[in-house]
Structure formats: structure tokens, C-alpha cells
Design a protein around this motif. Structure first.
Motif, short mmCIF file in Angstrom:
data_model
loop_
_atom_site.label_atom_id
_atom_site.label_comp_id
_atom_site.label_asym_id
_atom_site.label_seq_id
_atom_site.Cartn_x
_atom_site.Cartn_y
_atom_site.Cartn_z
N ARG A 59 0.87 3.90 -3.06
CA ARG A 59 0.42 5.26 -2.74
C ARG A 59 1.43 6.29 -3.24
O ARG A 59 1.07 7.26 -3.91
N GLN A 60 2.70 6.03 -2.92
CA GLN A 60 3.68 7.04 -3.34
C GLN A 60 3.93 6.97 -4.85
O GLN A 60 4.22 7.97 -5.48
N SER B 233 1.30 9.04 -6.44
CA SER B 233 1.58 10.45 -6.23
C SER B 233 2.68 10.94 -7.18
O SER B 233 2.56 12.01 -7.80
N ALA C 112 0.83 -1.20 0.00
CA ALA C 112 0.00 0.00 0.00
C ALA C 112 0.87 1.25 0.00
O ALA C 112 0.61 2.20 -0.75
N GLU D 47 -7.15 5.48 -8.26
CA GLU D 47 -7.37 5.61 -6.83
C GLU D 47 -7.06 4.28 -6.15
O GLU D 47 -7.50 3.22 -6.61
N LEU D 48 -6.29 4.37 -5.08
CA LEU D 48 -5.98 3.17 -4.30
C LEU D 48 -7.09 2.96 -3.28
O LEU D 48 -7.43 3.88 -2.53
N ARG D 49 -7.63 1.77 -3.24
CA ARG D 49 -8.60 1.40 -2.20
C ARG D 49 -8.03 0.22 -1.43
O ARG D 49 -7.59 -0.76 -2.05
#
Lengths: 317, 621
Positions: free
Chosen positions: B337-338, B341, B333, B363-365
Motif C-alpha cells: 500500500r505504501q 503511494s 498489504a 490497485e491493491l485488492r
């Protein structure tokens, strides 16, 4: 009840059911097609006035070319479909589904058709062993997802648990709950739009629950009783019926049903007053009634005490 | 919607802050903020407020992370903010194993006792923890608790745990390999360690999906680009959506998630659907016991996954992609996430990607502990903020998927193949492997084998060939059986050693490759114990929606317990017959793949004779 299509059929599809070529309107489900043919197809979670949720799986049929059986209640007919409703696979699945339910849930008030299906498919729920003792407390309401005590297997786990008695209008006896989702639908977007109950937990511990299992008086419940109206197993029941049953005095053979119109507002809902010994013991509304579709509000469902009030007296209060 | 809110008492400032950090501040009294004079004259809510329901799971996770549980007051505040009925939100919260709806210790350590760890040190570890700390799940008023967990996807290590600590900051960290000392340190707030070296064991010369794993710096977009990253997206943009789909169809790529559906056909169906918008979902909810391939790709090559997802979004006409990652993969995760970004900062996500008119967001879920959420339609429900219960099909996701719109969904490994197809061309890709199983496959080898780990091999290798590469059965012991495909797969015996590990090869013996699990059992393994763990797994992970699976998995586990204790109901033969009938109704009548495969491995174990001998619980070689 009679079959009725809301929208005019656009065209007829030709399908084969158990070797018979039949024509059904486009958009019809296989269940509707089966009923059109007079085939007694068992259903538990299906109700004419609710969107099918296809969870009980007792209505499954075999469609040629499909890898697995399909739920007839929600699967729409397609041109050229070849359907078998009484094949060995179908019979085996219906039998097992009934056995699994009957071995884990109290079906004794589930209506004569369930017993008929159990006999037809030779369901033997006792094959899984004697029923485990009932939970004596609310542990099912507190079950953590993904955790359970490993069984020894000598007794068959059930959902048996204490009856929830927390208000004067209706009781919740989840030992009888087959998790058909009908009450959730009726409480939610299919009828009442109150959303007081939902399914919580998962797996065998999945259950109908308010938030944090609070009692109905602390929940969003508005006591319309539409959940009782759709419950197929007696898990949700008028308190008046429950009390009479507890006293051993409930006797449907001695009851009359009087159809009338609700006296409260101008909508004109049909009421069916179930009367035993000159007392109203419960109130329902016909599923095929144009206005109610079987659903009522708290006044029509529970506000009948004044009828029993004589001489301006206190008897009915 | 007339909701009954505000009755559970006010949420604490800490709880509110956790919610507001995800949702932003409330606009006024109607959505949980301070009541303003204006609030008395106009009403806010309705469809616009309800359209944020998809934020329910992220918000519940935020509360869980901050306070260790979701209190009635916190749930009430969440529901006020999102216009969700509390009963429904509770139903969602009470579904996930990583969320608590009762007061819980701040620290919970989930210790894996699933298949691969049972063959490693997992069960020994649990037994020792039980001796020292008491039974799992009982907090006893302490600050910390340990619980048994299903597979954590670190199978090559032979033992694993997941630390979940609430507070500020909250922590979710893997512990692998897990030891008693390590778990105790985690329980008492000490440092934990995880070996994040990619467990790749195959020859790098043959790597296609793993070519950057262990080579690029997974935290650096520059490093990714230096190794050819994003050149294939550029090629895709040159080919056009139809060209990309054409290449994927030519490649004859089949989905690697378990169902082996032709990827090109799926993409084409989404692209051709006139309903808009389209969505594309990368299914990274890898939870099949024994599977860890997607984790390795996400941890070691996150940009590769993002690039592939972007290509998929482009080809299918989607402007929004979701990467749904299981909650038990905190390291992945962080990487994803990074990576999102960085890609966004550099214009590789967002509007006008690479100077074209193609817009795409990812989008990360993050999931919260539910195997069933990896079923594609359950995954949609999870993203939408509903209980992750699978939907009946049809309609299929390409017709009505996420938010009811046409949706493409592929597992991580499948998407990784798409980059390779673009790199070498669909025709060249179709030459790899066998005619019916093109390309390479990631095999997750674990259990009693000399070199457990991840192997990328061209389709066509036999089980024997793979085991030879993995150094054979540990200690040179006789091979008893192999579990192919995970808990939803099947046990095969030594006669299957010369079967090629292709879709068609394993199908010919009634097995499946599933998620690529190859779990090796030697002659000392108690097969009955493994089979009971599988039964427990499905009973715990069933969503409970349909009768065959909800009750069938319970009866199956009870029956196996009777067999294991030597107390069959009637004869062993009668029990095996009943087991077969349970398997049949689950396979034939369950809604989704979980129920349909919940008996597969157990039936195969019975066929191999792993269950029927009351004398010895051992696997017969």
C-alpha cells in the motif's frame, strides 16, 4: 424437445463424434451436436432456456488433445474436433458424478431419465456407506465457510434437512437440491430479474439462499414460480403438489394437462394446467413457447383459484 | 433491477460510516443518503450504479473490520449504495472465511494447523489452546475466539497465527512463531509479535529474484532506486512493448504459479487482442499450503513487484493493474500500500510515466480468506464483486478475463523474473538453468529439516542437493518422503532424491513443482495425519460449484477417516480402489485446478504406501 438455433448458421463445421464425421453449424455446442446425432447425453444443470453454467459435469465428453474432459453443454464445436462420448473415461466420470450426487442428495423425484442414466452407468451410490442422519435444524444455513466437523467416515454426509415451508405457493426442499443454479438464473438475469436467491456458503455447505436465509415472505421473492419451472429434482415444488404428496394422493397417471392461454393480461402466455380429480394442481408453460420460454408471472402461475370457484361460492377461496 | 432494499432496518451510524469511508458519501435518497426534494423527480441508479459492484468486497471488509460482522442492516446499506441484490451480496459475504455473517467476537485468532505447522508446533499449540480455552470456533459469549486456520504462509517458523480484531482502529496482524502465551495475549488485547526477518537461507551470491531482499529498505523508494530500482522499467520503455515481449519469449520463462505456462506467449496474446481495455493482474493470493515465497518478496521488496507489474502492464498494453493479495498477509498489504503511494507520488505510476505517454495505475485488492480466489478466473470474480467461483475455460483470460476484457495474470515470482530478464537479457536468462527450465526457482523448504526457509537456486539442483543445502533431515533422522508442490502437489519417496527439481525432471516422475513447496517428512511423521489434513483442506476450500469437487472432496475425506481408524468399508484394497475412482472424476471432470488436483497428493501418498497399512500410521521410509 426439438433442437432449434436462434440465429441462422453462418457455416458448417466438420467434427467427429464417436467415429462418425458430422457437420454442425458454427456456434453449436457439443451437446447440441450430440443431440443432433441422437446420442442420449445426460444433463442436469442444463436447460434449453437458460445460459449453460456447466456445473453438474454429468454431460462431460472427451475431446482429443484436451487434458481433461469438457462439459458438452457449454463447449462450442470447433473445426476438426474429435469427440468421444462413450469412452472409458467419459463413462467413469459420468458414473462417479451420478454416484456422488445420489449419495448426497435425494434424487427420488428427479425424473425417469436420471434413473435410466444411473442404470446405464451402473452407478452405486451406496458404495460410500449409509447416509448420515438428516440435519434436524437449519444448521446448513448457518455453516461458516472453511469450517466443518471432521467426519468419522462411517456414514456419508448428505444435504438432508427440513423442508422450508414459509408461504402458500411453493415449498423448498433443499434435501433434493443438486445445486444446478437453474433457480438462481431464472430468478435473476435469465428471466425474472428479481434476484431473491443466490448461492451462499461454499464447498459442501454451498446452498441456495436468500440474504441471511430469511423466509421468502421477507425476501425479494415475487412468487413468479419460475424457479419451480426449472428445478430438475423437485426441490422446489408447488405447495399444492407437496400437500397432495404428503397425503399420498399425488398421482400423475390420473392427471390431465390442458393447454390454454393465460386470461390475465394481453401478452398471451401459454399455460399448461395440470389437473387431478378436477382440481388444478399445478401450472406450467412450455419451454419452447415463443413468448414464455417456460417462464410465467405470479398470476399465470398461481392465480388459478377462481377457476375452481363455483356458484360464486367459497370453495376455491 | 428492482431491488428490495431498506427492509432490514437502518444500519447503525458506525456501520454507515465504515461503508461511506470506502465509497464516499451518498449523493441522495437513491443510494442510501438523506432523501432530497429532487429525489422525487429523478431516479439515480442503473448501469452507472451497478458498475461499482467491484467495490463490494472492499466494503464488506470495511464493515467486518469495524464491527466484527456483517449485520443484515449493514448488508442492506451496502446493497443500497452499490445497487447489488442482498441475496447476492450475502452469497459473497458467506463465502469468505475472514468475513462473518453472524455476530462474532471482536477478536478472532486464526491458528495455523496446516501441513508445515503440523510438522512443527502447530498441532501441539492447538491442542493446548483447546485444553485451556475450549474447542475452536466456540465463542461462549466471550470477547474473543480462536479458530483453526489453513496455511498462513509462515511455514519456516513451524507455527503461526493471525490476529483479526475489529474496532477503531481494526487490526490484522500475524503472530509467528505462535505460542500459547502469544495467542492468549492476542485474545486478551495484548501485544503480539511477528518475526519479519526474511527467512532467506540460500547463498546471496546466487540470488537474482532475491537480490534486494534484506538489502533494500522496503519502505523507501529512494533505497529501492539506490539499488537499481526502476532502471529496468526505463529499459522496458526504451525497448517498446514488442521488444519486452520478445525478450520474455527469448528467455523461455515459464509461469511459477503452478501451471508452467510460457509467460511470453501469454503476454503476446493479451497485447495482440484488439479488444480494449486490457488489464494485468499480479496474483499474490499465495495460499498453497507450504508456500511463502511471494510473501517474502512482497514484504521485503515491494517496489520490485510494482516495477515488474508496471513492465507487464506496459508490454501488454494495459493501463490498469491489480495486485490481488491474500487477506492473511497484513504485513505485505501494508508494504504494498505504501509502496504504491510512494510510486504514485513520484510519477512512477499514473499518467505519463518517465516522460513517456504510458499511463498505468495499480490497485491493491485484499482477499478475505479463500484459497480458491487464487485460481485466476475466480480471482477475477472476486475483484468484480462476485463469488470467487472459477469460470469454465475457454474463454481464457487473454481472451475474456477481468471485467470480460483481455487480461494478463501472473504470479508474483513469475513477474519478479521479468526484471531479471530485462537486466541480463532474454538470451542470457535462457542460459540459466536447463534448456526446458530456464532461470532460477524459489523453493519453500519446511518441515523436518535443519534449516527451513526460502532458497533461490538455479534450475537443475536435485532434491538431494537442495536438502543438503538445507542441512538435511532434522536431527539426522531418515528421510521418509517429501511433499513437492504443496497440497496440490505430490509426495515423493527417497528414490526421487536424485531427480533434478526442474519442470521436466519432476514431470518425469509424475510430480510437479507447483508453487515450489518442499515439505520434508522424516520417519516419525504420521503420514496418514498429513494426508487427512490435505483432504480437509480441499473439502474446506472447494467453492462448491461443480459436483466432482464439492462432493468428491467430502467422500475423499470420509474415506481417509475410515482408513485411519482401521474401519474400511470392505477391504483396504477396495477403499483404495474407490479412492482412485474419486481421484479420477475430480481430475477429469472438475471445472478448475483445485478440483483437478484435490486428489493428487493423496493418490501419491497411496502409491507410496502411506495409507494402506492399517497396522502403523507411520510413513515407511
Amino acid at each position: 424437445m426439438s433442437l432449434s438455433f436462434v440465429a441462422p448458421p453462418r457455416r458448417l463445421l466438420t467434427i467427429t463424434i464417436d467415429g462418425r464425421t458430422v457437420k454442425v453449424p458454427e456456434g453449436a455446442t457439443l451437446l447440441e451436436a450430440c443431440r443432433q446425432q441422437g446420442l442420449d447425453t445426460p444433463t442436469l444443470c442444463y436447460l434449453e432456456n437458460l445460459a449453460p453454467v456447466n456445473v453438474c459435469r454429468v454431460c462431460v465428453v472427451e475431446v482429443e488433445g484436451a487434458r481433461v474432459l469438457v462439459p458438452s453443454c457449454s463447449r462450442k464445436a470447433e473445426e476438426g474436433m474429435v469427440v468421444h462420448t462413450d469412452s472409458e473415461r467419459v463413462r467413469a466420470s459420468r458414473r462417479s458424478v451420478l454416484e456422488l450426487l445420489a449419495s448426497s442428495v435425494d434424487l427420488s423425484l428427479a425424473g425417469p431419465e436420471v434413473k435410466r442414466w444411473m442404470n446405464r452407468y451402473r452407478a452405486e451410490p451406496e458404495r460410500f456407506g449409509p447416509a448420515a442422519p438428516a440435519a434436524e435444524d437449519d444448521r446448513r444455513d448457518r455453516a461458516r465457510p472453511g469450517e466443518h466437523h471432521a467426519p468419522e467416515g462411517q456414514v456419508a454426509a448428505t444435504v438432508a434437512q427440513p423442508v422450508k415451508l414459509d408461504n402458500e405457493t411453493y415449498i423448498r426442499d433443499y434435501s433434493r437440491c443438486i445445486l444446478c443454479y437453474k433457480c438462481v438464473e431464472a430468478c435473476g438475469s435469465e428471466a425474472q430479474n428479481t434476484f431473491a436467491i443466490a448461492v451462499a456458503g461454499r464447498g459442501f455447505e454451498a446452498r441456495i439462499s436468500t440474504e441471511f436465509a430469511v423466509g421468502l415472505p421477507d425476501s425479494a421473492c415475487v412468487y413468479c414460480g419460475n424457479c419451480i419451472g426449472v428445478c430438475p429434482t423437485g426441490a422446489l415444488m408447488f405447495k399444492s403438489e407437496y400437500d397432495l404428496r404428503q397425503k399420498g394422493r399425488w398421482d400423475e397417471a390420473r392427471q390431465t394437462v390442458t393447454t390454454t392461454i393465460c386470461p390475465y393480461c394481453g401478452v398471451g402466455c401459454n399455460l399448461e394446467l395440470h389437473v387431478q380429480d378436477n382440481e388444478i394442481v399445478k401450472v406450467t408453460s412450455p419451454l419452447d413457447h415463443d413468448i414464455t420460454r417456460g417462464h410465467l408471472c405470479v398470476k399465470g402461475r398461481f392465480g388459478y383459484q377462481f377457476v375452481q370457484s363455483r356458484n360464486g361460492g367459497d370453495e376455491g377461496r | 433491477m428492482d431491488l428490495r432494499l431498506g427492509v432490514a432496518g437502518p444500519a447503525s451510524d458506525v456501520e454507515k460510516a465504515a461503508v461511506d469511508r470506502v465509497l464516499g458519501m451518498p449523493s441522495g435518497g437513491w443510494d442510501g443518503g438523506r432523501r432530497t426534494p429532487e429525489d422525487g423527480h429523478l431516479s439515480r441508479g442503473g448501469r452507472a450504479a451497478r458498475s461499482r459492484r467491484h467495490l463490494l468486497l472492499p466494503v464488506l471488509q470495511a464493515v467486518q473490520d469495524r464491527t466484527g460482522w456483517i449485520s443484515p442492516a449493514a448488508l442492506d446499506y451496502v446493497c443500497t449504495r452499490l445497487t447489488v441484490p442482498p441475496a447476492e451480496a450475502y452469497g459473497v459475504a458467506a463465502f469468505y472465511a475472514l468475513l462473518s455473517t453472524e455476530p462474532a467476537p471482536a477478536t478472532v485468532v486464526h491458528v495455523c494447523d496446516d501441513l508445515a505447522c503440523r510438522l512443527g508446533d502447530g498441532e501441539k499449540l492447538c491442542a493446548e489452546l483447546e485444553r485451556r480455552l475450549g474447542p475452536p470456533g466456540e465463542s461462549g459469549g466471550r470477547e474473543a475466539r480462536w479458530v483453526r486456520s489453513p496455511c498462513l504462509g509462515r511455514c519456516e517458523q513451524g507455527s503461526a497465527a493471525l490476529l483479526q480484531r475489529s474496532g477503531e482502529p481494526a487490526a490484522r496482524v500475524s503472530i509467528a512463531p505462535a505460542t500459547v502465551a502469544g495467542v492468549e495475549a492476542a485474545l486478551h488485547g495484548g501485544a503480539v509479535r511477528v518475526d519479519t526477518t526474511p527467512p532467506v537461507r540460500s547463498d546471496p551470491a546466487g540470488h537474482r529474484l532475491l537480490r534486494r531482499v534484506g538489502v533494500v529498505d522496503p519502505d523507501s523508494l529512494d533505497s529501492y532506486r539506490a539499488h537499481g530500482g526502476y532502471q529496468l522499467l526505463r529499459r522496458a520503455l526504451e525497448l517498446g512493448p514488442g521488444g519486452v515481449i520478445g525478450q520474455v519469449k527469448t528467455s523461455r520463462l515459464l509461469g511459477r504459479g503452478g501451471a508452467a505456462f510460457p509467460t511470453g506467449a501469454k503476454w503476446e496474446a493479451v497485447a495482440a487482442n484488439p479488444v480494449r481495455p486490457h488489464y494485468f493482474v499480479c496474483n499474490a493470493d499465495e495460499s498453497e499450503p507450504g508456500t511463502f515465497k511471494d510473501r517474502v518478496l512482497l514484504e521485503a521488496d515491494p517496489f520490485g513487484v510494482l516495477e515488474a507489474l508496471t513492465v507487464a502492464g506496459y508490454a501488454t498494453g494495459s493501463e490498469r493493474g491489480y495486485l490481488y493479495l491474500r487477506g492473511e498477509y497484513p504485513e505485505a498489504a501494508g508494504r504494498v500500500r505504501q509502496a504504491i503511494s510512494q510510486a504514485r507520488q513520484r510519477g512512477l505510476l499514473g499518467e505519463g510515466i518517465m516522460g513517456t505517454d504510458f499511463n498505468f495505475e495499480i490497485e491493491l485488492r485484499v482477499g478475505a480468506g479463500a484459497y480458491i480466489a487464487g485460481e485466476e478466473t475466480a480471482l477475477f470474480n472476486s475483484i468484480e464483486g462476485s463469488r470467487p467461483e472459477p469460470r469454465n475455460k475457454p474463454p481464457f483470460p487473454t481472451q475474456a478475463g477481468l471485467f470480460g476484457k483481455p487480461t494478463g495474470v501472473n504470479n508474483v515470482e513469475t513477474l519478479a523474473n521479468v526484471l531479471e530478464i530485462l537486466r541480463i537479457g532474454g538470451d542470457a536468462f535462457a542460459q540459466l538453468g536447463t534448456p526446458d527450465s530456464t532461470g532460477t526457482r524459489l523453493f519453500c523448504v519446511s518441515g523436518r529439516v535443519e534449516r527451513p526457509g526460502l532458497y533461490e537456486l538455479e534450475f537443475g539442483v536435485t532434491l538431494r542437493g537442495l536438502l543438503d543445502l538445507a542441512g538435511g533431515v532434522r536431527g539426522g533422522r531418515p528421510l521418509a518422503a517429501v511433499l513437492l508442490g504443496g497440497a496440490a502437489g505430490s509426495f515423493v519417496g527417497p528414490p526421487a532424491l536424485d531427480i533434478p527439481l526442474t519442470f521436466e525432471g519432476v514431470r518425469s516422475i509424475g510430480a510437479s513443482l507447483g508453487s515450489g513447496v518442499v515439505l520434508v517428512l522424516d520417519d516419525t511423521v504420521d503420514g496418514r495425519d498429513l494426508v487427512r489434513r490435505i483432504a480437509r483442506f480441499f473439502r474446506d476450500e472447494s467453492c462448491g460449484q461443480c459436483v466432482p469437487c464439492r462432493v468428491g472432496t467430502v467422500r475423499q475425506e470420509e474415506l481417509l477417516a475410515r482408513l485411519a481408524s482401521g474401519n474400511p468399508n470392505g477391504s483396504v484394497a477396495a477403499e483404495l480402489d474407490l479412492l482412485g475412482q474419486l481421484g479420477q472424476v475430480m481430475r477429469d471432470a472438475s471445472i478448475c485446478g483445485l478440483g483437478q488436483t484435490a486428489a493428487t497428493a493423496i493418490q501419491s501418498a497411496a502409491a507410496l504406501g502411506l495409507l494402506g497399512d492399517p497396522e502403523a500410521g507411520r510413513v515407511r521410509p
